[in-house]
Design a protein around this motif. Structure first.
Motif, PDB file in Angstrom:
ATOM      1  N   ALA A  18       1.088  -1.141  -0.419  1.00 39.20           N
ATOM      2  CA  ALA A  18       0.094   0.258  -0.626  1.00 39.20           C
ATOM      3  C   ALA A  18       0.789   0.969   0.198  1.00 39.20           C
ATOM      4  O   ALA A  18       2.076   1.227   0.448  1.00 39.20           O
ATOM      5  CB  ALA A  18      -0.582  -0.101   0.996  1.00 39.20           C
ATOM      6  N   ARG A  19       0.780   2.097  -0.683  1.00 36.14           N
ATOM      7  CA  ARG A  19       1.354   3.945  -1.413  1.00 36.14           C
ATOM      8  C   ARG A  19       0.658   4.797  -1.949  1.00 36.14           C
ATOM      9  O   ARG A  19       0.260   4.143  -3.004  1.00 36.14           O
ATOM     10  CB  ARG A  19       2.498   2.518  -1.587  1.00 36.14           C
ATOM     11  CG  ARG A  19       3.395   3.982  -1.973  1.00 36.14           C
ATOM     12  CD  ARG A  19       4.942   3.954  -2.610  1.00 36.14           C
ATOM     13  NE  ARG A  19       6.380   4.893  -1.953  1.00 36.14           N
ATOM     14  CZ  ARG A  19       6.345   5.173  -3.268  1.00 36.14           C
ATOM     15  NH1 ARG A  19       6.454   4.660  -4.314  1.00 36.14           N
ATOM     16  NH2 ARG A  19       7.396   6.457  -3.261  1.00 36.14           N
ATOM     17  N   SER A  20       1.203   5.682  -1.160  1.00 38.23           N
ATOM     18  CA  SER A  20      -0.106   6.646  -1.484  1.00 38.23           C
ATOM     19  C   SER A  20      -1.100   6.351  -2.094  1.00 38.23           C
ATOM     20  O   SER A  20      -1.559   7.484  -2.913  1.00 38.23           O
ATOM     21  CB  SER A  20       1.291   7.153  -3.103  1.00 38.23           C
ATOM     22  OG  SER A  20       2.088   7.685  -2.456  1.00 38.23           O
ATOM     23  N   GLY A  21      -1.767   6.209  -1.527  1.00 40.37           N
ATOM     24  CA  GLY A  21      -3.663   5.893  -1.256  1.00 40.37           C
ATOM     25  C   GLY A  21      -4.108   4.826  -2.198  1.00 40.37           C
ATOM     26  O   GLY A  21      -5.036   4.542  -2.718  1.00 40.37           O
ATOM     27  N   SER A  22      -3.127   4.241  -2.186  1.00 42.93           N
ATOM     28  CA  SER A  22      -3.376   2.811  -3.449  1.00 42.93           C
ATOM     29  C   SER A  22      -2.854   1.695  -3.373  1.00 42.93           C
ATOM     30  O   SER A  22      -1.711   1.543  -2.342  1.00 42.93           O
ATOM     31  CB  SER A  22      -2.675   2.890  -5.159  1.00 42.93           C
ATOM     32  OG  SER A  22      -3.018   4.327  -6.166  1.00 42.93           O
ATOM     33  N   LEU A  23      -3.617   0.550  -2.992  1.00 38.05           N
ATOM     34  CA  LEU A  23      -3.684  -0.616  -3.100  1.00 38.05           C
ATOM     35  C   LEU A  23      -2.329  -1.138  -3.873  1.00 38.05           C
ATOM     36  O   LEU A  23      -3.145  -1.136  -5.577  1.00 38.05           O
ATOM     37  CB  LEU A  23      -5.150  -2.006  -2.842  1.00 38.05           C
ATOM     38  CG  LEU A  23      -5.392  -1.161  -1.480  1.00 38.05           C
ATOM     39  CD1 LEU A  23      -5.914  -2.424  -1.242  1.00 38.05           C
ATOM     40  CD2 LEU A  23      -4.435  -0.984  -0.407  1.00 38.05           C
ATOM     41  N   TRP A  24      -1.134  -1.489  -4.133  1.00 33.44           N
ATOM     42  CA  TRP A  24      -0.971  -2.162  -5.279  1.00 33.44           C
ATOM     43  C   TRP A  24      -0.722  -3.951  -5.936  1.00 33.44           C
ATOM     44  O   TRP A  24      -0.591  -4.376  -4.616  1.00 33.44           O
ATOM     45  CB  TRP A  24       0.880  -2.096  -5.618  1.00 33.44           C
ATOM     46  CG  TRP A  24       0.563  -0.385  -5.929  1.00 33.44           C
ATOM     47  CD1 TRP A  24       0.700   0.550  -4.419  1.00 33.44           C
ATOM     48  CD2 TRP A  24       1.255  -0.244  -7.126  1.00 33.44           C
ATOM     49  NE1 TRP A  24       1.088   1.861  -5.984  1.00 33.44           N
ATOM     50  CE2 TRP A  24       1.648   1.352  -7.437  1.00 33.44           C
ATOM     51  CE3 TRP A  24       1.832  -0.394  -8.548  1.00 33.44           C
ATOM     52  CZ2 TRP A  24       1.907   1.983  -8.109  1.00 33.44           C
ATOM     53  CZ3 TRP A  24       2.184  -0.050  -9.820  1.00 33.44           C
ATOM     54  CH2 TRP A  24       2.197   1.806  -9.340  1.00 33.44           C
ATOM     55  N   TYR A  25      -1.006  -4.243  -6.495  1.00 29.83           N
ATOM     56  CA  TYR A  25      -1.594  -6.039  -7.004  1.00 29.83           C
ATOM     57  C   TYR A  25      -0.108  -6.409  -7.816  1.00 29.83           C
ATOM     58  O   TYR A  25      -0.043  -5.456  -8.279  1.00 29.83           O
ATOM     59  CB  TYR A  25      -2.729  -6.437  -6.889  1.00 29.83           C
ATOM     60  CG  TYR A  25      -3.987  -6.263  -5.532  1.00 29.83           C
ATOM     61  CD1 TYR A  25      -3.998  -7.547  -5.653  1.00 29.83           C
ATOM     62  CD2 TYR A  25      -4.841  -5.344  -4.969  1.00 29.83           C
ATOM     63  CE1 TYR A  25      -4.416  -7.120  -4.249  1.00 29.83           C
ATOM     64  CE2 TYR A  25      -4.980  -5.297  -4.328  1.00 29.83           C
ATOM     65  CZ  TYR A  25      -5.504  -5.938  -3.821  1.00 29.83           C
ATOM     66  OH  TYR A  25      -6.288  -6.743  -3.009  1.00 29.83           O
ATOM     67  N   LYS A  26      -0.416  -7.274  -7.837  1.00 26.67           N
ATOM     68  CA  LYS A  26       0.614  -7.661  -9.238  1.00 26.67           C
ATOM     69  C   LYS A  26      -0.415  -9.166  -9.619  1.00 26.67           C
ATOM     70  O   LYS A  26      -0.303 -10.146  -8.715  1.00 26.67           O
ATOM     71  CB  LYS A  26       1.979  -8.811  -8.184  1.00 26.67           C
ATOM     72  CG  LYS A  26       3.091  -9.059  -9.114  1.00 26.67           C
ATOM     73  CD  LYS A  26       4.478  -9.746  -8.850  1.00 26.67           C
ATOM     74  CE  LYS A  26       5.459  -9.063  -8.627  1.00 26.67           C
ATOM     75  NZ  LYS A  26       6.457  -9.854  -7.739  1.00 26.67           N
ATOM     76  N   THR A  27      -0.227  -8.960 -10.942  1.00 27.80           N
ATOM     77  CA  THR A  27      -0.550 -10.342 -11.596  1.00 27.80           C
ATOM     78  C   THR A  27       0.308 -11.715 -11.775  1.00 27.80           C
ATOM     79  O   THR A  27       1.333 -11.359 -11.641  1.00 27.80           O
ATOM     80  CB  THR A  27      -1.421  -9.884 -12.986  1.00 27.80           C
ATOM     81  OG1 THR A  27      -0.067  -9.800 -13.502  1.00 27.80           O
ATOM     82  CG2 THR A  27      -2.194  -8.565 -13.340  1.00 27.80           C
ATOM     83  N   ALA A  28      -0.232 -12.236 -11.678  1.00 27.32           N
ATOM     84  CA  ALA A  28       0.869 -14.175 -11.688  1.00 27.32           C
ATOM     85  C   ALA A  28       1.403 -13.667 -12.715  1.00 27.32           C
ATOM     86  O   ALA A  28       2.605 -14.712 -12.596  1.00 27.32           O
ATOM     87  CB  ALA A  28      -0.569 -14.938 -12.368  1.00 27.32           C
TER      88      ALA A  28
END
Length: 78
Positions: A18-28
């Protein structure tokens, strides 16, 4: 660059940070993309989410990458 369809078919997305108001996800397949927290409302986001549920965010990230590649100075930056 992999297509949206390939990222969706590859499997679930995993939470990265989580950074700067965003949740970061990664695809497979390894594409990282942000999910702005202010768009979530009362939704609960888990550590692992099916890529289909995040398709709009993946599409937006892929479009941003492609737009960057189309810039005239992109080749100079390499």
């Amino acid at each position: 660059m992999k297509t949206l369809k390939e990222h969706i078919k590859a499997g679930d997305c995993q939470f990265v940070r989580a950074r700067s108001g965003s949740l970061w996800y990664k695809t497979a397949l390894g594409l990282e993309f942000p999910v702005p927290m202010n768009t979530l409302g009362e939704a609960t986001f888990e550590a692992s989410i099916p890529a289909m549920g995040l398709m709009g965010y993946i599409r937006k990230q892929l479009a941003g990458i492609e737009a960057e590649r189309q810039r005239p100075d992109y080749a100079d930056a390499q």
